[in-house]
Write an enzyme that holds these catalytic residues in place. Structure first.
Site, PDB file in Angstrom:
ATOM      1  N   GLY A  67       0.664  -4.908   1.091  1.00  0.00           N
ATOM      2  CA  GLY A  67      -0.529  -5.010   0.245  1.00  0.00           C
ATOM      3  C   GLY A  67      -0.291  -5.795  -1.035  1.00  0.00           C
ATOM      4  O   GLY A  67      -1.229  -6.325  -1.632  1.00  0.00           O
TER       5      GLY A  67
ATOM      6  N   ALA B  22       0.866  -1.171   0.000  1.00  0.00           N
ATOM      7  CA  ALA B  22       0.000   0.000   0.000  1.00  0.00           C
ATOM      8  C   ALA B  22       0.907   1.227   0.000  1.00  0.00           C
ATOM      9  O   ALA B  22       2.071   1.153   0.410  1.00  0.00           O
ATOM     10  CB  ALA B  22      -0.890  -0.019   1.234  1.00  0.00           C
TER      11      ALA B  22
ATOM     12  N   GLU C 212      -0.684  -9.262  -0.077  1.00  0.00           N
ATOM     13  CA  GLU C 212      -2.100  -9.428   0.283  1.00  0.00           C
ATOM     14  C   GLU C 212      -2.988  -9.540  -0.950  1.00  0.00           C
ATOM     15  O   GLU C 212      -3.921 -10.342  -0.983  1.00  0.00           O
ATOM     16  CB  GLU C 212      -2.532  -8.258   1.183  1.00  0.00           C
ATOM     17  CG  GLU C 212      -1.883  -8.353   2.566  1.00  0.00           C
ATOM     18  CD  GLU C 212      -2.035  -7.085   3.396  1.00  0.00           C
ATOM     19  OE1 GLU C 212      -1.805  -5.977   2.869  1.00  0.00           O
ATOM     20  OE2 GLU C 212      -2.400  -7.193   4.575  1.00  0.00           O
TER      21      GLU C 212
HETATM   22  N1  CAA Z   1       4.543   3.133  -1.123  1.00  0.00           N
HETATM   23  C1  CAA Z   1       4.890   4.256  -1.786  1.00  0.00           C
HETATM   24  N2  CAA Z   1       5.949   4.339  -2.589  1.00  0.00           N
HETATM   25  C2  CAA Z   1       6.708   3.240  -2.722  1.00  0.00           C
HETATM   26  C3  CAA Z   1       6.408   2.032  -2.065  1.00  0.00           C
HETATM   27  C4  CAA Z   1       5.256   2.001  -1.241  1.00  0.00           C
HETATM   28  N3  CAA Z   1       4.864   0.893  -0.604  1.00  0.00           N
HETATM   29  N4  CAA Z   1       7.348   1.119  -2.372  1.00  0.00           N
HETATM   30  C5  CAA Z   1       8.211   1.743  -3.210  1.00  0.00           C
HETATM   31  N5  CAA Z   1       7.821   3.011  -3.436  1.00  0.00           N
HETATM   32  C6  CAA Z   1       8.476   4.019  -4.267  1.00  0.00           C
HETATM   33  C7  CAA Z   1       9.712   4.591  -3.567  1.00  0.00           C
HETATM   34  O1  CAA Z   1       9.329   5.610  -2.669  1.00  0.00           O
HETATM   35  C8  CAA Z   1      10.477   5.112  -4.751  1.00  0.00           C
HETATM   36  O2  CAA Z   1       9.900   6.332  -5.177  1.00  0.00           O
HETATM   37  P1  CAA Z   1      10.844   7.585  -5.561  1.00  0.00           P
HETATM   38  O3  CAA Z   1      11.621   7.107  -6.762  1.00  0.00           O
HETATM   39  O4  CAA Z   1       9.879   8.668  -5.866  1.00  0.00           O
HETATM   40  O5  CAA Z   1      11.718   7.825  -4.386  1.00  0.00           O
HETATM   41  C9  CAA Z   1      10.192   4.095  -5.834  1.00  0.00           C
HETATM   42  O6  CAA Z   1       9.005   3.409  -5.426  1.00  0.00           O
HETATM   43  C10 CAA Z   1      11.290   3.072  -5.989  1.00  0.00           C
HETATM   44  O7  CAA Z   1      11.523   2.496  -4.713  1.00  0.00           O
HETATM   45  P2  CAA Z   1      12.990   2.376  -4.048  1.00  0.00           P
HETATM   46  O8  CAA Z   1      13.865   3.480  -4.524  1.00  0.00           O
HETATM   47  O9  CAA Z   1      12.798   2.222  -2.580  1.00  0.00           O
HETATM   48  O10 CAA Z   1      13.465   1.013  -4.725  1.00  0.00           O
HETATM   49  P3  CAA Z   1      14.495  -0.038  -4.120  1.00  0.00           P
HETATM   50  O11 CAA Z   1      14.787  -1.013  -5.213  1.00  0.00           O
HETATM   51  O12 CAA Z   1      15.654   0.643  -3.460  1.00  0.00           O
HETATM   52  O13 CAA Z   1      13.688  -0.804  -2.953  1.00  0.00           O
HETATM   53  C11 CAA Z   1      11.777  -1.914  -2.020  1.00  0.00           C
HETATM   54  C12 CAA Z   1      12.564  -1.585  -3.293  1.00  0.00           C
HETATM   55  C13 CAA Z   1      12.618  -2.838  -1.125  1.00  0.00           C
HETATM   56  C14 CAA Z   1      10.490  -2.631  -2.434  1.00  0.00           C
HETATM   57  C15 CAA Z   1      11.461  -0.605  -1.251  1.00  0.00           C
HETATM   58  O14 CAA Z   1      10.888   0.324  -2.168  1.00  0.00           O
HETATM   59  C16 CAA Z   1      10.493  -0.784  -0.123  1.00  0.00           C
HETATM   60  O15 CAA Z   1      10.882  -1.272   0.929  1.00  0.00           O
HETATM   61  N6  CAA Z   1       9.222  -0.388  -0.319  1.00  0.00           N
HETATM   62  C17 CAA Z   1       8.222  -0.433   0.714  1.00  0.00           C
HETATM   63  C18 CAA Z   1       7.718  -1.864   0.907  1.00  0.00           C
HETATM   64  C19 CAA Z   1       6.740  -1.924   2.056  1.00  0.00           C
HETATM   65  O16 CAA Z   1       7.063  -1.656   3.187  1.00  0.00           O
HETATM   66  N7  CAA Z   1       5.488  -2.314   1.747  1.00  0.00           N
HETATM   67  C20 CAA Z   1       4.440  -2.428   2.714  1.00  0.00           C
HETATM   68  C21 CAA Z   1       3.658  -1.163   2.764  1.00  0.00           C
HETATM   69  S1  CAA Z   1       2.533  -1.167   4.109  1.00  0.00           S
HETATM   70  C22 CAA Z   1       1.168  -1.995   3.581  1.00  0.00           C
HETATM   71  O17 CAA Z   1       1.118  -2.531   2.490  1.00  0.00           O
HETATM   72  C23 CAA Z   1       0.034  -1.994   4.558  1.00  0.00           C
HETATM   73  C24 CAA Z   1      -1.115  -2.830   4.227  1.00  0.00           C
HETATM   74  O18 CAA Z   1      -1.131  -4.010   4.489  1.00  0.00           O
HETATM   75  C25 CAA Z   1      -2.333  -2.232   3.693  1.00  0.00           C
END
Ligand code: CAA
Length: 264
Positions: free
Chosen positions: A108, A63, A111
């Site tokens: 998400g 998400a 999920e």
């Molecule tokens: N939400 C918003 N933006 C996200 C995102 C997310 N979940 N995941 C990645 N992005 C965005 C980053 O902010 C980045 O944007 P910018 O270029 O504008 O900075 C872009 O996608 C590329 O991401 P990274 O530069 O971080 O890419 P990476 O290869 O270095 O890392 C990753 C990849 C490990 C997936 C890392 O992006 C990450 O950890 N993302 C978050 C994953 C996460 O925690 N997901 C769970 C969210 S909570 C949830 O889902 C709750 C629920 O159950 C409803």
């Protein structure tokens, strides 16, 4: 549709979440677009769906953390409901939905994959529920579906530790059915979808409903769920033609023909 592409090829529809700059993260707009695409599927034309993410790095990275960062308690609950309503729609959608997991399936992302009927992933896929590292619980069904799909103990371990797992471990614990190369992922899923689409569509739908509904109740009630859906098939052209074809085959192998099931 803004963040979601939908393409139909024969009897198979491919839904692609297309927000690669944010690794296909689910914000409200993506959820709305997905909802609209599922509502728009022509269930007379299409018999199986494949759900995937755009790009070669991510299925869905969760998400949208930016959108969630400022939510109040009430807004958080409403956002959870928005995701849950959509994922339940996918889970109970009359047609089978195969998740083609082509990279990150986090939060998400895992999920939504779990709300599909089954998952096939590429060897670069990464699964996990990182929420406790962000100060939240999984909010789109992760605590419920992961515990049911793998085991309560394994689900709890993954959720409490927020540890991500790679494709091989996801396969070992039964979260995915098959791991392919990145190139082979979509062809593999399309091939499976076409096999499913070639079988009797009313029967396939009833099988999905029988498995889903039966898992919600005890065995005595579950077998009644099955009986009703089994009986239902006997009103269909597909049952009559499918069985008549088998009997023709026994009678004279030369009479074997491909049954064109008709969804009626
Ligand atoms: N939400 C918003 N933006 C996200 C995102 C997310 N979940 N995941 C990645 N992005 C965005 C980053 O902010 C980045 O944007 P910018 O270029 O504008 O900075 C872009 O996608 C590329 O991401 P990274 O530069 O971080 O890419 P990476 O290869 O270095 O890392 C990753 C990849 C490990 C997936 C890392 O992006 C990450 O950890 N993302 C978050 C994953 C996460 O925690 N997901 C769970 C969210 S909570 C949830 O889902 C709750 C629920 O159950 C409803």
């Amino acid at each position: 549709m803004g963040f979601v592409d939908y393409e139909v090829n024969g009897q198979v529809g491919v839904i692609t979440i297309n927000r690669p700059k944010a690794l296909n993260a689910l914000n409200s707009e993506v959820l709305d677009d997905l909802n609209a695409v599922f509502d728009g599927v022509d269930q007379n034309e299409v018999r199986c769906l494949v759900l995937t993410g755009a790009g070669d790095k991510s299925f869905v990275a969760g998400a949208d953390i930016g959108e969630m960062s400022t939510l109040t308690k009430e807004e958080g609950e409403a956002f959870g409901k928005k995701g849950n309503d959509l994922f339940r729609k996918i889970e109970t959608f009359p047609l089978p939905v195969i998740a083609a997991v082509n990279g990150f399936a986090l939060g998400g992302g895992n999920e939504i994959a779990m709300s599909c009927d089954f998952r096939i992933c590429s060897d670069n896929a990464v699964f996990g529920q990182p929420e406790t590292g962000l100060g939240i619980t999984p909010g789109f069904g992760g605590t419920q579906r992961l515990a049911r799909l793998v085991s309560p103990g394994y689900a709890k371990q993954l959720i409490y530790t927020a540890r991500n797992i790679k494709a091989d471990e996801a396969f070992r614990i039964g979260l995915v059915n098959q791991v392919t190369t990145q190139e082979e992922l979509l062809p593999t899923c399309l091939k499976l979808a076409n096999v499913i689409a070639g079988n009797a569509p009313i029967a396939v739908r009833n099988c999905k409903k029988a498995v889903n509904d039966g898992l919600q109740v005890n065995m005595d009630e579950a077998i009644v769920v099955e009986e009703k859906l089994f009986g239902d098939c006997f009103e269909s052209y597909d049952q009559k033609e499918g069985m008549a074809n088998f009997l023709r085959k026994k009678d004279d192998p030369a009479k074997v023909k491909h049954v064109a099931f008709q969804n009626k």
